[in-house]
Every structure is written in structure tokens, then in C-alpha cells.
Design a protein around this motif. Structure first.
Motif, PDB file in Angstrom:
ATOM      1  N   GLY A   1       0.811  -1.224  -0.168  1.00 18.29           N
ATOM      2  CA  GLY A   1       0.121  -0.919  -0.184  1.00 18.29           C
ATOM      3  C   GLY A   1       1.130   0.834  -0.628  1.00 18.29           C
ATOM      4  N   GLN A   2       2.218   1.188   0.950  1.00 19.03           N
ATOM      5  CA  GLN A   2       2.691   2.366   1.004  1.00 19.03           C
ATOM      6  C   GLN A   2       3.861   2.532  -0.350  1.00 19.03           C
ATOM      7  N   ILE A   3       3.609   1.208  -0.933  1.00 18.37           N
ATOM      8  CA  ILE A   3       4.419   1.645  -2.291  1.00 18.37           C
ATOM      9  C   ILE A   3       3.507   2.000  -3.663  1.00 18.37           C
ATOM     10  N   GLN A   4       2.645   2.012  -3.083  1.00 18.77           N
ATOM     11  CA  GLN A   4       1.521   2.313  -4.538  1.00 18.77           C
ATOM     12  C   GLN A   4       1.486   3.831  -3.834  1.00 18.77           C
ATOM     13  N   ARG A   5       1.677   4.298  -3.233  1.00 17.75           N
ATOM     14  CA  ARG A   5       1.179   6.411  -2.715  1.00 17.75           C
ATOM     15  C   ARG A   5       2.952   6.009  -3.104  1.00 17.75           C
ATOM     16  N   VAL A   6       3.467   5.779  -2.898  1.00 18.59           N
ATOM     17  CA  VAL A   6       4.565   6.804  -3.607  1.00 18.59           C
ATOM     18  C   VAL A   6       5.443   6.598  -4.861  1.00 18.59           C
ATOM     19  N   SER A   7       4.384   5.345  -4.991  1.00 17.14           N
ATOM     20  CA  SER A   7       5.033   5.479  -6.789  1.00 17.14           C
ATOM     21  C   SER A   7       4.078   6.456  -7.640  1.00 17.14           C
ATOM     22  N   HIS A   8       3.351   6.775  -7.371  1.00 15.48           N
ATOM     23  CA  HIS A   8       2.852   7.918  -7.679  1.00 15.48           C
ATOM     24  C   HIS A   8       2.943   8.879  -7.212  1.00 15.48           C
ATOM     25  N   TYR A   9       3.211   9.214  -6.475  1.00 14.69           N
ATOM     26  CA  TYR A   9       3.850  10.788  -6.287  1.00 14.69           C
ATOM     27  C   TYR A   9       5.705  10.194  -6.975  1.00 14.69           C
ATOM     28  N   LEU A  10       5.558  10.259  -7.319  1.00  9.82           N
ATOM     29  CA  LEU A  10       7.540  10.072  -7.339  1.00  9.82           C
ATOM     30  C   LEU A  10       6.821  10.234  -8.981  1.00  9.82           C
ATOM     31  N   LEU A  11       5.536   9.410  -9.407  1.00  9.65           N
ATOM     32  CA  LEU A  11       5.797   9.592 -11.283  1.00  9.65           C
ATOM     33  C   LEU A  11       5.152  11.068 -11.629  1.00  9.65           C
ATOM     34  N   ASP A  12       4.776  11.518 -10.073  1.00  7.70           N
ATOM     35  CA  ASP A  12       3.789  13.099 -10.540  1.00  7.70           C
ATOM     36  C   ASP A  12       4.495  14.037 -10.720  1.00  7.70           C
ATOM     37  N   HIS A  13       5.700  13.903  -9.934  1.00  5.78           N
ATOM     38  CA  HIS A  13       6.280  14.520  -9.171  1.00  5.78           C
ATOM     39  C   HIS A  13       8.160  14.418  -9.308  1.00  5.78           C
ATOM     40  N   HIS A  14       8.372  14.029  -9.225  1.00  6.84           N
ATOM     41  CA  HIS A  14      10.130  13.422  -9.653  1.00  6.84           C
ATOM     42  C   HIS A  14      10.125  12.314 -10.893  1.00  6.84           C
ATOM     43  N   PRO A  15       9.308  12.379 -12.218  1.00  7.43           N
ATOM     44  CA  PRO A  15       9.237  11.306 -13.299  1.00  7.43           C
ATOM     45  C   PRO A  15      10.342  11.190 -13.463  1.00  7.43           C
ATOM     46  N   GLN A  16      11.861  11.376 -13.570  1.00  8.33           N
ATOM     47  CA  GLN A  16      12.870  11.411 -14.241  1.00  8.33           C
ATOM     48  C   GLN A  16      14.116  10.339 -13.027  1.00  8.33           C
ATOM     49  N   SER A  17      13.703  10.751 -11.900  1.00  7.65           N
ATOM     50  CA  SER A  17      13.785   9.338 -10.654  1.00  7.65           C
ATOM     51  C   SER A  17      13.002   8.085 -10.971  1.00  7.65           C
ATOM     52  N   ALA A  18      12.240   8.462 -10.947  1.00  4.80           N
ATOM     53  CA  ALA A  18      11.304   7.078 -11.395  1.00  4.80           C
ATOM     54  C   ALA A  18      11.597   6.537 -12.418  1.00  4.80           C
ATOM     55  N   ARG A  19      11.944   7.512 -13.123  1.00  2.00           N
ATOM     56  CA  ARG A  19      12.592   6.194 -14.390  1.00  2.00           C
ATOM     57  C   ARG A  19      13.824   5.480 -13.882  1.00  2.00           C
ATOM     58  N   GLN A  20      14.963   6.734 -13.473  1.00  2.00           N
ATOM     59  CA  GLN A  20      16.286   6.185 -12.941  1.00  2.00           C
ATOM     60  C   GLN A  20      15.894   4.724 -12.111  1.00  2.00           C
ATOM     61  N   LEU A  21      15.516   4.555 -11.276  1.00  2.00           N
ATOM     62  CA  LEU A  21      15.040   3.654 -10.202  1.00  2.00           C
ATOM     63  C   LEU A  21      14.474   2.505 -11.276  1.00  2.00           C
ATOM     64  N   VAL A  22      13.540   2.198 -11.789  1.00  2.00           N
ATOM     65  CA  VAL A  22      13.155   1.279 -13.022  1.00  2.00           C
ATOM     66  C   VAL A  22      14.263   0.521 -13.432  1.00  2.00           C
ATOM     67  N   ASP A  23      15.339   1.796 -14.606  1.00  2.00           N
ATOM     68  CA  ASP A  23      16.384   1.345 -14.975  1.00  2.00           C
ATOM     69  C   ASP A  23      17.550   0.238 -14.165  1.00  2.00           C
ATOM     70  N   CYS A  24      17.595   0.889 -13.036  1.00  2.00           N
ATOM     71  CA  CYS A  24      18.334   0.509 -11.842  1.00  2.00           C
ATOM     72  C   CYS A  24      17.862  -0.862 -11.620  1.00  2.00           C
ATOM     73  N   TRP A  25      17.104  -1.012 -11.307  1.00  2.00           N
ATOM     74  CA  TRP A  25      16.691  -2.226 -10.271  1.00  2.00           C
ATOM     75  C   TRP A  25      16.040  -3.716 -11.636  1.00  2.00           C
ATOM     76  N   LEU A  26      15.766  -2.989 -13.020  1.00  2.00           N
ATOM     77  CA  LEU A  26      14.902  -3.878 -13.906  1.00  2.00           C
ATOM     78  C   LEU A  26      15.342  -3.135 -15.348  1.00  2.00           C
ATOM     79  N   PRO A  27      16.617  -2.827 -15.573  1.00  2.00           N
ATOM     80  CA  PRO A  27      17.356  -2.551 -17.056  1.00  2.00           C
ATOM     81  C   PRO A  27      16.570  -3.251 -18.074  1.00  2.00           C
ATOM     82  N   ASP A  28      16.253  -4.159 -18.294  1.00  2.00           N
ATOM     83  CA  ASP A  28      15.752  -4.708 -19.583  1.00  2.00           C
ATOM     84  C   ASP A  28      14.427  -4.873 -19.741  1.00  2.00           C
ATOM     85  N   ARG A  29      13.667  -3.944 -18.611  1.00  2.00           N
ATOM     86  CA  ARG A  29      11.606  -3.332 -18.903  1.00  2.00           C
ATOM     87  C   ARG A  29      12.019  -2.213 -19.399  1.00  2.00           C
TER      88      ARG A  29
END
Length: 693
Positions: free
Chosen positions: A659-687
Motif C-alpha cells: 500500500g505504501q509503495i503504491q502511494r509513493v510510486s504515484h508521488y514519484l511519477l507526478d513530482h519526480h518522473p526522472q527519478s522514477a525512470r532512473q530507479l526502474v532502470d537501476c533495478w530492472l534495466p531490461d524493462r
């Protein structure tokens, strides 16, 4: 990608990595420094813990010391070196199934040895298989490592733990020298340790660390990495979903011109659950946005019928449909079912089989490209580069957990033409508890078929020790004499098509000797597709009364006259696999039974699993118990990249964070979209390449 973990530096740049080692590292998916830093231990060893042999317990990872009082080479299918240790309190065996002359010569009778490993119960008493060992002076204890926890990593053949630890030490030194920036915004960091501290703690736990804390996943360093990885996974799913909703698809309006005559020819009516899920699919398909829907349904709930209805909606609109299954046996069964249903409606369909080669296969691909074949059924081989589609509008994937998210997304992209994406319907008979489905399938809409068709008889399950084997064989004889058919599933500890095939062949010969003149058949993974099909057809036609099989029959076999299943060594399988296997019987009107044969002694985990199977036929209940006992990897089957191949997250343990992760993910996409993509590319580069990178 933020360069904080050096994803741009190839692993070959590290000292000591030559071409041979580089290839082994690539096998583990380790291509960059970043990959290495995120290659976490799956457990830790405390080698300072030493026990007297008389006090060891099965399942412990511990050190023992003793004198080699006997050494022998045991002949067999594979030679084994066995050394017997005595410390005056008891005896323990060190067993080596892989050894060289150096090991053989160093372990001499009379030498004192300190050995570390997992204590197992062998035929001749307690033993350690392939221990880590060191020769020590007569009755002089080896220097301990002061209580420091030693990390143990996933590895591959020919690569030692020592090599991996040295490489990771190099990577950590590089990390500490560069002190990379954080990806997470400061306000989300709270009291979390920085990334350098977190990674250093996981790979090289300090001497004063609390082992209980790290075993439970409660250490702050672990919690930091768990939070970040779970957040990256949730973000990747949300980005995938957002990307999908920005794409165009052909709207498919159900006209009923094929659906009505199809339903009229069926000898049964759809269940209310099938009707509800079909309506949900119909609502999705009418929009010019690609449907991405998962249909969960227990074994025998009628998912294939729902898939047929979805296919007809696309075909009514003049479009092509692909149905993809994980095995040729299942693909062929789908083909035979759809052929029976669709040919009376003048729908052209074909099965893309591995047995078709050369000109015949090219002719088939040409017909698909020209649009002459409306419905195409097969394995993922359908999506070879040669296979192009005239007007593909719907992709149906059966047994989604066998493929993995990245593979599913790449197949989906294969269907893109003229900037139009196909709709996608995914089916699974492996139920996922709701909270976990919110994470694993967060990019999908979810439908549940929670009702079995009328006439399905409950399966009675019994758990019986292997010592009563002759009773079971007699029961099989009586069942066959009374006209029933029987499966006998053969399993081994180690998954190996070669060994499974040998074991199944031996079992089939044994049973044929006992049961003649009953006709015993055999099917396993090493057979050619044509052989498998011939055997299955003979079983369906009741020319074979008892079918000995490996777990190749876990999915896709539907023989209504089969009412008894024996599962050999049932304690070696997970609950979800046992449930899938059991679902091969009880498909007709006869009372059906499943016998779970086990080899004593049973571990507590195995006892729990078999008790669940005896108590319940409900796939959702079984999935929940499976998750509690063995973890999410067991529910989803073999771990695959992009499914639930988490590095540090344990979804069972960590589901309270969702539940907390879902809320934080929406916050990041709304306010820090670049950080959101960097985080995905760090942990899931193939995705990243599948989410509009």
C-alpha cells in the motif's frame, strides 16, 4: 539511468576477469558493475559455529571437526567420494559427487578436517554433501572468522564463492571511492541508510551485526533496498500501464454473428462466472486502447472457453488472433479444441508446430502473412522473426507465469503494425492472492473465474507412504479393470529431462511387469513432439490404461475417463505444481482420486504441504498456503526475469509495504518522473525498453 552503480562499466573491466570468467558471469546475468552490486547473497554462513557431531541437527548449516576414519569411492551411475569423520562423539560423512585427484589425495585416512555445510540425513547417518573443508592439525581447531557472517551467492558451474566475493569487493571499493548520488528524493529517505552503506552491509556484514535481524529482513540496510526494489517494480508496472494506455488498438465490437452460432452448438451453457468475465473482456475490446487483461481461474474452471469467446470477437471484426501456450502438448490440445469449435463456423485456423520444417513451415508463415489463416495457435515459436501477421488484433497467452513479463511485452510489440497494438488476454490457472496480484500484475486488469462448471466431481486426495506401494499398484489394477484410466507421475529431486526420462522408463517397465496385460504407456520431456502426441492420443482413445509421465503433463492434458492419479515422491513438489497435476483427473463425471506417495521421513514443510493438498481442492486457498510455506517463487513457478525475480524483496514477508509503495510510486511519477525512470532502470534495466525508453 543514473550512473550511481556504474551500469555503463562492463564487468570485464574488473581485475581478474578474463574471457572465460566473463562468459560465466554473463550466464548469471552479470554484465556490468551495477549487476554485480545488485547480485545479493541468498543466505549467510556463520562458520564460527562449531558443533560436536553427536549434537548436529538435520537442516543446520554448521561446522564440524573430526578425523577421517574411513575413505571410499562408491561406484554407480556417477562415482562418489565418501569420507567418514569421527570426533569421538559420533560419525558424519562428507560426500563428494564431483571431485578431482587433488581432492581425493588431500583427504587421507587419519587426517583431521574441519568441514562446513548443511547437515542432511543420508542412508549411513548424517552427512554434508560437497562441504567446504580445510585440513587442520591433529585435534587443533581451525581459526574462526570472529563471528563474521560470510555471504553465499547464487552462482553457476565453474565459478566459486571466493571468486564472486573478490569481484564484489572490487565493485564496493569503486562505489565507495565515487560516492554516487541518491536517486530517491531526500524527503523519502527518512532514516534510511545511504545506498553505499546499504550495499556494503548486505555484501560485507560487519562483525557486530545481529544475525537474527538480517535473517528476518529487518536490518535497516535490507529495508532500504527492499523499499527501493519494490518501488522500482511498482513503477515499472505503472509506466508499462501508462505506456499501454497511450497506444492505439483496433476497437472490436462484438456483433454476435459468430458468437451466437458458436454458443448454440455447445452441449452446455457458460457458467455465470464465464459470462461475467466474457462481458469484462467485451467492454475492454470495444475501445481503441489495447486491452491488457489477466484471467485467473482454477484448474477446470473453463478459461479456454472464455478465450474462445474473446477470439470470436476479434474474428467477427475480420482480424487475426494468436493463442500462445508454453508447451507443444498444450498448444496442440488447444488447436484440437478450437478446430472442433471453429471449423463448423468456417474459421480457418492452424497450429504452428516445431515438427513443421523447411518449405512446409515457410508455406504456413506465408499463409499467415497473407491473412489466409485467421486463428494461429502454437508456442512462443509463433513469434520467430519469420512469422508476420496480416492483421493481428488479439494475442492470447496461456499459463502466463511460464513466460515472464519481458517476454510477454516483447511478443506484444511483435504484433504492432501501422501503429496499432494488439489487444492482449493472459490466462493463468495459478491463482495469486489479491494483495500480491496488485504488485505482480499491476499493469493488468484482472478477472477471476471463481466457479467450476456443473458436473465436475471433487477429487479425493490421500497421502500414503511409499512403503505401501504394492497396495497402490493393486488399486491401480482394480481401477483399470473397471474401465478407468490412471496417471502415475514420476518425479526426481533434481529437475533433469535426461534423469526424469530414465526414472520414468524404469517405473513404466516395473509397472508393466506387475500389471500385465494392462497396457502401460510412457511420456516424458525428451520424446519428440510426434511421439508425445501419439502416446497422448492412445491414452485419450483408451488404448493405454495407465500412463506413466513426468511433470510434462502438468498442464494441457484433458482425458475425461482418467479418474485416478498417483504422484510419486509428492513431497518433492510445491503445492501449486501438485494442484496442477491433480487437476488432470476429475474432468469427467466419475468420482476421482489422487494418491500422494511420499518417502519418509518428511520434513515439517513437506508435511504442511501434503496436509493442505489433502484438505483443499480450492486453488486460491492452496496458492495462499503455498505462498506462506514456500514463498511467491513457488506460486509463479520457475523464477523468470521480469516476473518475480526479486533480488532482495520477499513478497510474502514484505507484502505489508505494498500500500505504501503504491502511494509513493504515484508521488514519484507526478513530482519526480526522472527519478522514477532512473530507479526502474537501476533495478530492472531490461524493462525500460518496453516502457517507451
Amino acid at each position: 539511468m543514473n550512473s550511481r552503480l556504474f551500469n555503463h562499466i562492463p564487468i570485464k573491466n574488473l581485475s581478474g576477469v578474463g574471457p572465460a570468467l566473463e562468459q560465466k558471469l554473463h550466464k548469471l546475468g552479470l554484465n556490468t558493475i551495477q549487476d554485480l552490486l545488485l547480485h545479493f547473497p541468498f543466505r549467510y554462513e556463520n562458520r564460527a559455529l562449531t558443533s560436536k557431531i553427536a549434537d548436529v541437527k538435520v537442516g543446520q548449516h554448521i561446522s564440524i571437526e573430526g578425523e577421517i576414519v574411513q575413505k571410499q569411492i562408491i561406484a554407480g551411475r556417477r562415482k562418489m567420494l565418501v569420507c567418514t569423520l569421527s570426533d569421538g562423539t559420533g560419525l558424519a560423512n562428507l560426500r563428494f559427487m564431483y571431485f578431482n585427484v587433488g581432492i581425493q589425495n588431500s583427504l587421507r585416512q587419519g587426517e583431521w578436517v574441519r568441514a562446513y555445510g548443511e547437515i542432511k540425513q543420508g542412508k549411513r547417518g548424517v552427512e554434508i554433501i560437497h562441504p567446504q573443508y580445510q585440513l587442520i592439525r591433529h585435534q587443533a581447531s581451525l581459526q574462526t572468522d570472529d563471528g563474521q557472517l560470510t555471504p553465499v551467492y547464487p552462482t553457476t558451474e565453474g565459478m566459486t564463492q571466493t571468486v564472486l566475493r573478490k569481484l564484489i569487493t572490487q565493485a564496493l571499493l569503486l562505489l565507495k571511492r565515487n560516492q554516487p548520488e541518491e536517486i530517491l528524493p531526500t524527503n523519502l529517505m527518512q532514516a534510511m541508510p545511504d545506498i553505499v552503506t546499504a550495499l556494503s552491509t548486505i555484501h560485507q556484514p560487519p562483525v557486530d551485526i545481529d544475525p537474527a535481524l538480517i535473517d528476518s529482513g529487518e536490518h535497516p540496510a535490507q529495508k532500504r533496498l527492499i523499499f527501493e526494489e519494490l518501488l522500482a517494480y511498482q513503477l515499472s508496472m505503472q509506466l508499462t500501464k501508462n505506456y499501454n494506455q497511450d497506444q492505439q488498438a483496433y476497437p472490436l465490437i462484438a456483433s454476435q454473428k459468430l458468437i451466437s452460432p458458436f454458443l448454440a452448438q455447445l452441449p452446455f451453457s457458460l457458467t455465470d462466472a464465464q459470462k461475467r468475465v466474457t462481458e469484462e473482456i467485451e467492454q475492454d475490446l470495444k475501445y481503441p486502447v489495447p486491452m491488457m487483461r489477466l484471467v485467473q481461474g482454477d484448474v477446470g474452471s473453463g478459461k479456454t472457453m472464455v478465450a474462445a469467446m474473446a477470439a470470436l470477437m476479434a474474428i467477427e471484426n475480420g482480424k487475426q488472433v494468436v493463442l500462445m501456450a508454453p508447451t507443444e502438448i498444450l498448444a496442440e490440445q488447444h488447436y484440437l479444441n478450437f478446430k472442433k469449435w471453429f471449423e463448423p463456423l468456417n474459421i480457418t485456423l492452424d497450429w504452428v508446430s516445431g515438427r513443421l520444417q523447411g518449405k512446409a513451415k515457410q508455406a504456413q508463415f506465408d499463409a499467415i502473412t497473407r491473412g489466409e489463416i485467421t486463428m494461429i495457435i502454437g508456442t512462443h515459436a509463433i513469434f520467430y522473426d519469420k512469422a508476420q501477421f496480416a492483421d493481428l488484433a488479439l494475442v492470447i497467452i496461456d499459463e502466463q507465469h511460464r513466460f515472464g513479463v519481458n517476454q510477454r511485452l516483447s511478443l506484444w510489440q511483435k504484433g504492432v503494425k501501422n501503429e496499432r497494438c494488439p489487444h492482449q488476454l493472459i490466462m493463468t490457472a495459478t491463482p495469486i492472492p489479491r494483495t500480491l496480484a496488485m504488485t505482480i500484475y499491476a499493469d493488468l486488469a484482472i478477472s477471476i473465474i471463481d466457479e467450476l462448471p456443473p458436473g465436475r466431481t471433487p477429487i479425493t486426495t490421500v497421502v500414503i507412504a511409499n512403503t505401501r506401494r504394492l497396495e497402490i499398484i493393486e488399486r491401480v489394477k482394480q481401477a483399470c479393470k473397471h474401465g478407468s484410466q490412471v496417471y502415475w507421475v514420476c518425479t526426481l529431486v533434481e529437475e533433469s529431462e535426461t534423469l526424469d526420462a530414465q526414472a520414468a522408463e524404469n517405473l513404466a517397465q516395473e509397472l508393466q511387469a506387475y500389471l500385465a496385460p494392462i497396457n502401460v504407456g510412457l511420456i516424458h520431456g525428451r520424446m519428440k513432439p510426434a511421439e508425445k502426441q501419439q502416446i497422448m492420443q492412445s491414452f485419450k482413445d483408451n488404448q493405454i490404461q495407465l500412463l506413466v509421465a513426468t511433470t510434462v503433463i502438468e498442464v494441457g492434458v484433458d482425458v475425461s475417463n482418467a479418474s485416478l492419479m498417483i504422484i510419486e515422491n509428492a513431497e518433492r513438489l510445491g503445492l501449486s505444481q501438485l494442484h496442477q497435476l491433480r487437476g488432470r483427473v476429475g474432468r469427467g463425471s466419475a468420482v476421482s482420486h489422487c494418491v500422494l506417495l511420499y518417502q519418509a521421513p518428511l520434513s515439517k514443510t513437506a508435511q504442511s504441504r501434503l496436509q493442505v493438498m489433502r484438505d483443499s481442492n480450492d486453488g486460491f486457498v492452496i496458492a495462499q498456503k503455498d505462498m506462506e510455506i514456500r514463498g511467491i517463487g513457488e506460486i509463479l513457478g520457475t523464477k523468470q526475469i521480469g516476473t518475480a525475480d526479486f533480488k532482495v524483496v520477499d513478497l510474502v514477508r514484505d507484502q505489508h509495504l505494498i500500500g505504501q509503495i503504491q502511494r509513493v510510486s504515484h508521488y514519484l511519477l507526478d513530482h519526480h518522473p526522472q527519478s522514477a525512470r532512473q530507479l526502474v532502470d537501476c533495478w530492472l534495466p531490461d524493462r525500460e525498453k518496453y516502457i517507451n525508453a
